[in-house]
Structure formats: structure tokens, C-alpha cells
Design a protein around this motif. Structure first.
Motif, PDB file in Angstrom:
ATOM      1  N   GLY A   6     -19.257  -6.409   8.014  1.00 49.63           N
ATOM      2  CA  GLY A   6     -18.331  -7.432   7.550  1.00 49.63           C
ATOM      3  C   GLY A   6     -16.956  -6.872   7.253  1.00 49.63           C
ATOM      4  O   GLY A   6     -16.709  -5.668   7.358  1.00 49.63           O
ATOM      5  N   THR A   7     -16.057  -7.770   6.888  1.00 51.60           N
ATOM      6  CA  THR A   7     -14.675  -7.388   6.595  1.00 51.60           C
ATOM      7  C   THR A   7     -14.481  -7.342   5.089  1.00 51.60           C
ATOM      8  O   THR A   7     -14.607  -8.356   4.403  1.00 51.60           O
ATOM      9  N   VAL A   8     -14.183  -6.159   4.582  1.00 51.78           N
ATOM     10  CA  VAL A   8     -14.104  -5.921   3.143  1.00 51.78           C
ATOM     11  C   VAL A   8     -12.645  -5.781   2.727  1.00 51.78           C
ATOM     12  O   VAL A   8     -11.852  -5.124   3.413  1.00 51.78           O
ATOM     13  N   VAL A   9     -12.300  -6.386   1.600  1.00 50.75           N
ATOM     14  CA  VAL A   9     -10.945  -6.267   1.066  1.00 50.75           C
ATOM     15  C   VAL A   9     -10.788  -4.891   0.422  1.00 50.75           C
ATOM     16  O   VAL A   9     -11.609  -4.475  -0.399  1.00 50.75           O
ATOM     17  N   ILE A  10      -9.751  -4.169   0.825  1.00 53.57           N
ATOM     18  CA  ILE A  10      -9.443  -2.865   0.233  1.00 53.57           C
ATOM     19  C   ILE A  10      -7.987  -2.899  -0.227  1.00 53.57           C
ATOM     20  O   ILE A  10      -7.315  -3.920  -0.130  1.00 53.57           O
ATOM     21  N   SER A  11      -7.503  -1.796  -0.734  1.00 54.49           N
ATOM     22  CA  SER A  11      -6.087  -1.702  -1.099  1.00 54.49           C
ATOM     23  C   SER A  11      -5.619  -0.294  -0.783  1.00 54.49           C
ATOM     24  O   SER A  11      -5.880   0.642  -1.531  1.00 54.49           O
ATOM     25  N   ASP A  12      -4.951  -0.145   0.361  1.00 59.70           N
ATOM     26  CA  ASP A  12      -4.472   1.163   0.790  1.00 59.70           C
ATOM     27  C   ASP A  12      -3.035   1.045   1.290  1.00 59.70           C
ATOM     28  O   ASP A  12      -2.758   1.214   2.478  1.00 59.70           O
ATOM     29  N   PRO A  13      -2.097   0.739   0.378  1.00 58.17           N
ATOM     30  CA  PRO A  13      -0.709   0.554   0.816  1.00 58.17           C
ATOM     31  C   PRO A  13      -0.070   1.819   1.357  1.00 58.17           C
ATOM     32  O   PRO A  13       0.809   1.760   2.212  1.00 58.17           O
ATOM     33  N   THR A  14      -0.520   2.980   0.878  1.00 59.89           N
ATOM     34  CA  THR A  14       0.086   4.235   1.323  1.00 59.89           C
ATOM     35  C   THR A  14      -0.069   4.434   2.822  1.00 59.89           C
ATOM     36  O   THR A  14       0.877   4.819   3.516  1.00 59.89           O
ATOM     37  N   ALA A  15      -1.265   4.164   3.341  1.00 62.88           N
ATOM     38  CA  ALA A  15      -1.509   4.359   4.772  1.00 62.88           C
ATOM     39  C   ALA A  15      -0.628   3.447   5.607  1.00 62.88           C
ATOM     40  O   ALA A  15      -0.055   3.862   6.619  1.00 62.88           O
ATOM     41  N   ALA A  16      -0.517   2.186   5.181  1.00 64.74           N
ATOM     42  CA  ALA A  16       0.277   1.230   5.950  1.00 64.74           C
ATOM     43  C   ALA A  16       1.757   1.594   5.925  1.00 64.74           C
ATOM     44  O   ALA A  16       2.431   1.618   6.965  1.00 64.74           O
ATOM     45  N   LEU A  17       2.275   1.888   4.738  1.00 66.49           N
ATOM     46  CA  LEU A  17       3.687   2.249   4.623  1.00 66.49           C
ATOM     47  C   LEU A  17       3.974   3.553   5.359  1.00 66.49           C
ATOM     48  O   LEU A  17       5.004   3.692   6.025  1.00 66.49           O
ATOM     49  N   GLY A  18       3.048   4.509   5.239  1.00 65.69           N
ATOM     50  CA  GLY A  18       3.247   5.794   5.901  1.00 65.69           C
ATOM     51  C   GLY A  18       3.290   5.659   7.409  1.00 65.69           C
ATOM     52  O   GLY A  18       4.123   6.274   8.080  1.00 65.69           O
ATOM     53  N   SER A  19       2.397   4.841   7.960  1.00 68.50           N
ATOM     54  CA  SER A  19       2.378   4.638   9.411  1.00 68.50           C
ATOM     55  C   SER A  19       3.675   4.000   9.889  1.00 68.50           C
ATOM     56  O   SER A  19       4.245   4.402  10.909  1.00 68.50           O
ATOM     57  N   ALA A  20       4.148   2.994   9.146  1.00 66.75           N
ATOM     58  CA  ALA A  20       5.384   2.318   9.534  1.00 66.75           C
ATOM     59  C   ALA A  20       6.574   3.278   9.463  1.00 66.75           C
ATOM     60  O   ALA A  20       7.403   3.338  10.389  1.00 66.75           O
ATOM     61  N   LEU A  21       6.662   4.037   8.379  1.00 68.07           N
ATOM     62  CA  LEU A  21       7.773   4.976   8.243  1.00 68.07           C
ATOM     63  C   LEU A  21       7.724   6.052   9.318  1.00 68.07           C
ATOM     64  O   LEU A  21       8.756   6.435   9.873  1.00 68.07           O
ATOM     65  N   ARG A  22       6.512   6.544   9.621  1.00 71.28           N
ATOM     66  CA  ARG A  22       6.379   7.602  10.618  1.00 71.28           C
ATOM     67  C   ARG A  22       6.884   7.136  11.984  1.00 71.28           C
ATOM     68  O   ARG A  22       7.561   7.875  12.704  1.00 71.28           O
ATOM     69  N   LEU A  23       6.576   5.898  12.342  1.00 72.48           N
ATOM     70  CA  LEU A  23       7.042   5.360  13.619  1.00 72.48           C
ATOM     71  C   LEU A  23       8.559   5.232  13.643  1.00 72.48           C
ATOM     72  O   LEU A  23       9.209   5.533  14.651  1.00 72.48           O
ATOM     73  N   HIS A  24       9.138   4.795  12.525  1.00 72.77           N
ATOM     74  CA  HIS A  24      10.591   4.647  12.484  1.00 72.77           C
ATOM     75  C   HIS A  24      11.299   6.002  12.434  1.00 72.77           C
ATOM     76  O   HIS A  24      12.417   6.139  12.946  1.00 72.77           O
ATOM     77  N   VAL A  25      10.646   6.997  11.834  1.00 76.20           N
ATOM     78  CA  VAL A  25      11.194   8.352  11.890  1.00 76.20           C
ATOM     79  C   VAL A  25      11.179   8.843  13.336  1.00 76.20           C
ATOM     80  O   VAL A  25      12.129   9.474  13.809  1.00 76.20           O
ATOM     81  N   ALA A  26      10.099   8.521  14.062  1.00 78.47           N
ATOM     82  CA  ALA A  26       9.987   8.944  15.462  1.00 78.47           C
ATOM     83  C   ALA A  26      11.085   8.331  16.326  1.00 78.47           C
ATOM     84  O   ALA A  26      11.545   8.955  17.289  1.00 78.47           O
ATOM     85  N   THR A  27      11.518   7.119  15.987  1.00 76.90           N
ATOM     86  CA  THR A  27      12.594   6.487  16.762  1.00 76.90           C
ATOM     87  C   THR A  27      13.959   7.052  16.402  1.00 76.90           C
ATOM     88  O   THR A  27      14.955   6.716  17.045  1.00 76.90           O
TER      89      THR A  27
END
Length: 229
Positions: A67-88
């Protein structure tokens, strides 16, 4: 509104109202699609978006992890977004470092001397003492700095700190190749870590903030990142 946005809006409303909480499970895909009058494809698209944002974890099969479980991992999401923008190259690494200095200085000045996070920081510092491998040392260094941020007791700052570190972690590792003597640098970093921790536990937030800024800027300046000092 696109149909997957209907699903996203419903889940946000459920979270905001407390009907859904961290650790809770979303309705089954078919049931949710029927309830909201959308296709199962739209439900799957919404869940993929929420997974990328660190809000849910989707499991397959049967058993406790299904099933789909609610979690809270904002660091991973923000880190992935920032890493992609750093790459650009839209977000310069030097700007990320300067932002890190601002946040860590703020956190060091407000770190609570009695926080359990400082005990973790002290343990990590002990582990660094006998650490010769560069990659292992840097991993411990990341955890040490995140523990200091946690000691300030601000969840948003902790999440932002984690995401900033993640966004440039590979870059920071590559910079070690520019250092003339890694062993000497590691010894200096350990000594600076001890000074920062001592200032915090000694209730001298101003000194801790100054030391952590000098520590971060000094490393990147030595490693050749222009404009970070």
C-alpha cells in the motif's frame, strides 16, 4: 484542473484536516479512483508525484509494507530538486555554500546545549578521530553538521540544511582532489569541529556561529571554490 491534481488536492485536504497522518495509508488505488471519479492512471500519477516530494512511500504486493504509506521526508525532495538545478548551473555552488553558512551560523548560535543532538555530534566526532578514508570522513562530517543544526530545534532549518548538503555532496567530495594534504586538512577539520562543539556546550552561541562560518568558508577556500569565503 487536471485529474491527477484532483487526487493531489484531496490528499492535501486529508492531511490538513488530520484525516491522514504520517504512518497512515491511502485508500487502495481502485477505491480512491472510484471515490474521486478519476482514472486509476490519474491516481498512479498523483502518487508518483507525492513519492518524488517525499510525502508517500508506495509499496507493492501484500503484507505490512504493501500500500501507499504517508511519510515525511522533505530533505530528500528538496535535495533532489536543488541537485538538479545545481547541475543546470542555474544555482551556483558558491551560492549554495553561502546559504549553508547563513543557516549553519544561525543554527549554531541557537543550538541548545542540552539537546540530545549534541551527544550524537560528540559521538560522530569521536568516530572521525580514527577515520582515514576520505569518503567515510566526509559522510561523518555531514552527519556531524546536521546534528548541530538539529540542536537548534527548528525542523525547517534542519530540512533545508540536509537538502543543501545533499545538493552539493558529490561536488564537495570531488573538491578533496584539490587539497595538497588531505590528512592535514582532516586533522584541522576535526580540531575545528571540537571548537564549535565546545562553544555550543559552553553556552557561547556567538563564538559557535563565528567558528562554524570560518570552518565552512575555510574548507571551500582551501579546496578552490572561488567566492565562497
Amino acid at each position: 484542473m487536471r485529474t491527477h491534481q484532483v487526487v493531489l488536492q484531496w490528499i492535501e485536504e486529508q492531511l490538513s484536516s488530520g484525516q491522514l497522518r504520517v504512518g497512515g495509508r491511502l485508500p487502495a488505488e481502485r477505491a480512491l479512483a472510484e471515490q474521486l471519479g478519476v482514472s486509476r492512471t490519474s491516481v498512479r500519477e498523483a502518487i508518483r508525484i507525492l513519492e518524488a516530494l517525499g510525502v508517500v512511500r508506495a509499496g507493492v504486493g501484500s503484507g505490512p509494507d504493501a500500500g501507499t504509506v504517508v511519510i515525511s521526508d522533505p530533505t530528500a525532495a528538496l535535495g533532489s530538486a536543488l541537485r538538479l538545478h545545481v547541475a543546470t548551473a542555474h544555482l551556483p555552488v558558491a551560492d549554495i555554500v553561502q546559504t549553508r553558512v547563513l543557516l549553519e551560523s544561525w543554527a549554531a548560535a541557537r543550538a541548545r546545549p542540552g539537546s540530545p543532538a549534541l551527544a550524537e555530534a560528540a559521538t560522530l566526532l569521536e568516530q572521525m578521530e580514527g577515520c582515514e578514508a576520505t569518503e567515510e570522513f566526509l559522510a561523518l562530517d555531514v552527519r556531524f553538521h546536521l546534528a548541530l543544526a538539529d540542536a537548534a530545534g527548528n525542523a525547517v532549518v534542519s530540512a533545508m540544511m540536509g537538502s543543501l548538503r545533499e545538493s552539493i555532496q558529490d561536488y564537495a567530495g570531488r573538491l578533496t582532489g584539490n587539497l595538497p594534504d588531505w590528512a592535514a586538512t582532516a586533522a584541522r577539520l576535526r580540531e575545528e569541529h571540537r571548537g564549535i562543539l565546545a562553544a555550543i556546550t559552553g553556552h557561547d552561541g556567538a563564538a559557535a556561529a563565528r567558528l562554524v562560518a570560518e570552518h565552512i568558508e575555510g574548507y571551500y577556500a582551501e579546496a578552490g571554490l572561488g567566492g565562497s569565503a
